[in-house]
Design a protein around this motif. Sequence first.
Motif, short mmCIF file in Angstrom:
data_model
loop_
_atom_site.label_atom_id
_atom_site.label_comp_id
_atom_site.label_asym_id
_atom_site.label_seq_id
_atom_site.Cartn_x
_atom_site.Cartn_y
_atom_site.Cartn_z
N THR A 153 9.21 12.17 5.83
CA THR A 153 7.75 12.29 5.76
C THR A 153 7.05 11.53 6.87
O THR A 153 6.23 12.09 7.60
N ILE A 154 7.36 10.25 7.02
CA ILE A 154 6.66 9.42 8.01
C ILE A 154 7.63 8.52 8.75
O ILE A 154 8.76 8.31 8.32
N ALA A 155 7.14 8.01 9.87
CA ALA A 155 7.86 6.99 10.64
C ALA A 155 7.08 5.69 10.52
O ALA A 155 5.89 5.64 10.84
N LEU A 156 7.76 4.65 10.05
CA LEU A 156 7.12 3.35 9.86
C LEU A 156 7.40 2.45 11.06
O LEU A 156 8.51 2.47 11.62
N GLY A 178 0.91 20.01 8.08
CA GLY A 178 1.66 19.11 7.23
C GLY A 178 2.05 17.83 7.95
O GLY A 178 1.94 16.73 7.40
N ALA A 179 2.50 17.96 9.19
CA ALA A 179 2.90 16.78 9.97
C ALA A 179 1.71 15.85 10.19
O ALA A 179 1.83 14.62 10.08
N GLN A 180 0.55 16.42 10.50
CA GLN A 180 -0.63 15.59 10.72
C GLN A 180 -1.11 14.92 9.44
O GLN A 180 -1.61 13.79 9.46
N ALA A 181 -0.97 15.61 8.31
CA ALA A 181 -1.33 15.01 7.04
C ALA A 181 -0.43 13.81 6.74
O ALA A 181 -0.90 12.77 6.25
N MET A 182 0.87 13.93 7.03
CA MET A 182 1.78 12.81 6.82
C MET A 182 1.40 11.64 7.74
O MET A 182 1.39 10.48 7.33
N ARG A 183 1.07 11.97 8.97
CA ARG A 183 0.70 10.91 9.91
C ARG A 183 -0.55 10.18 9.47
O ARG A 183 -0.62 8.94 9.55
N ARG A 184 -1.55 10.91 8.99
CA ARG A 184 -2.79 10.28 8.56
C ARG A 184 -2.58 9.36 7.37
O ARG A 184 -3.30 8.37 7.19
N SER A 185 -1.60 9.67 6.53
CA SER A 185 -1.36 8.85 5.34
C SER A 185 -1.03 7.41 5.71
O SER A 185 -1.30 6.47 4.95
N LEU A 186 -0.44 7.22 6.88
CA LEU A 186 -0.06 5.88 7.33
C LEU A 186 -1.01 5.31 8.37
O LEU A 186 -1.27 4.11 8.41
N ASP A 187 -1.56 6.17 9.24
CA ASP A 187 -2.35 5.70 10.38
C ASP A 187 -3.49 4.78 9.97
O ASP A 187 -3.82 3.82 10.69
N ASN A 188 -4.11 5.06 8.83
CA ASN A 188 -5.24 4.24 8.40
C ASN A 188 -4.85 2.79 8.13
O ASN A 188 -5.71 1.90 8.11
N TRP A 189 -3.55 2.55 7.92
CA TRP A 189 -3.09 1.19 7.61
C TRP A 189 -2.51 0.48 8.83
O TRP A 189 -2.09 -0.68 8.72
N LEU A 190 -2.47 1.14 9.99
CA LEU A 190 -1.89 0.54 11.18
C LEU A 190 -2.97 -0.02 12.09
O LEU A 190 -4.04 0.56 12.24
N SER A 191 -2.66 -1.13 12.73
CA SER A 191 -3.60 -1.71 13.68
C SER A 191 -3.61 -0.86 14.96
O SER A 191 -2.63 -0.18 15.28
N PRO A 192 -4.72 -0.89 15.70
CA PRO A 192 -4.76 -0.17 16.99
C PRO A 192 -3.62 -0.60 17.92
O PRO A 192 -3.06 0.23 18.64
N ILE A 200 -0.12 5.15 0.67
CA ILE A 200 0.53 6.01 1.66
C ILE A 200 1.18 7.21 1.00
O ILE A 200 0.90 8.36 1.33
N VAL A 201 2.08 6.97 0.03
CA VAL A 201 2.75 8.10 -0.62
C VAL A 201 1.81 8.83 -1.56
O VAL A 201 2.01 10.02 -1.83
N ASP A 202 0.78 8.16 -2.06
CA ASP A 202 -0.21 8.85 -2.87
C ASP A 202 -0.83 10.00 -2.08
O ASP A 202 -1.00 11.12 -2.59
N MET A 203 -1.18 9.73 -0.81
CA MET A 203 -1.79 10.74 0.03
C MET A 203 -0.79 11.82 0.43
O MET A 203 -1.13 13.00 0.53
N GLU A 204 0.45 11.42 0.65
CA GLU A 204 1.49 12.40 0.99
C GLU A 204 1.69 13.39 -0.16
O GLU A 204 1.74 14.61 0.04
N PRO A 264 0.79 -1.23 0.00
CA PRO A 264 0.00 0.00 0.00
C PRO A 264 0.82 1.28 0.00
O PRO A 264 0.27 2.34 0.23
N ALA A 265 2.17 1.17 -0.24
CA ALA A 265 2.95 2.40 -0.34
C ALA A 265 2.36 3.29 -1.42
O ALA A 265 2.13 4.49 -1.22
N SER A 266 2.09 2.72 -2.58
CA SER A 266 1.37 3.41 -3.64
C SER A 266 0.40 2.41 -4.26
O SER A 266 0.79 1.30 -4.60
N ILE A 267 -0.85 2.82 -4.36
CA ILE A 267 -1.87 1.96 -4.94
C ILE A 267 -2.26 2.52 -6.30
O ILE A 267 -2.91 3.56 -6.40
#
Length: 298
Positions: A101-104, A249-263, A44-48, A31-34
């Motif tokens: 951009t993000i921390a994985l 900008g920081a929150q936008a980067m975070r959201r790009s990944l957060d949707n793919w992470l488990s709680p 993820i990078v699509d949204m970034e 899902p890095a790029s779909i």
Amino acid sequence: MRKLFLVLPLMLPVAATAQAVMTWLMPDLPPASIRLDGQPSTGIVDMEIAYVAAHWPEVEHRYIYANLKRSWTMLDAGEPACYSFTLINAERLKRAYIVETIALPPLQLFVRAEAAAMLPFNADHQVDLAQLLAMRTLRGLLSEKRSYGVQLDAILRKRPPDASLKLTTIGSYGENIFSKMRLSRADYTIDYDFVYAYYQSRNPKLSGLQSVPIAGSGELLKSGFACPKTPWGKATAQRIDAILGTREGAQAMRRSLDNWLSPNTRQLYANQFAAFYRQRERPMRRFDDQQQARESKP
């Protein structure tokens, strides 16, 4: 200006050095790029990049889909384009201007729920991979040609000759491995949390696996945009960094990944994520080799 989503030839014309065009090198790796109908979509990078493009409307944003090797060949040649998904290390910081951009989250061990209780945990409830590989009761399945990082690769190389671990050349990245686990043909594998989330979104039957941290693999991995070590690359990296270096900008980067992470992953690494994105709220301000070397880790 209407943004165009194009698949272009892999060599860029000299005219692209003018900043009227911003060319992104895209990984064809969900899902890095779909990739949807030849265009970036919800990866993820699509949204970034969508965020950067929305705040940089005066240029035309173009997209080239290229693998890791060809992307870095273009950067090393000074082509006026930026690679959109690079894990950051000291060697790459020497070759490119990189905007974080993000921390994985680190690689996780995925295990069938029925086998989870048998895992060898340390005091921090992390899996002891060397001890797991020595067990005959749990069956592992990993990709033969994949690297799992310096630390984990070293442990895997030292596994006992009779370890219940199979290496496979099956494609589709981790999808087929997860499918085999669902059919009880393997008990565990190693992969990223967001990769499993993507395959589970495509195939709900893959649900039911648990992810647990691996001892010695607890540091977040930094990812970012890599631009060539040229005046064009430095100016472009500084422009992108200025766009991202705000709370929004920081929150936008975070959201790009957060949707793919488990709680569970979000909670497990909450403090590390918070520290990274607090730093991302400010521009790096300059891109010289000395600063990047100080900020990098091997």
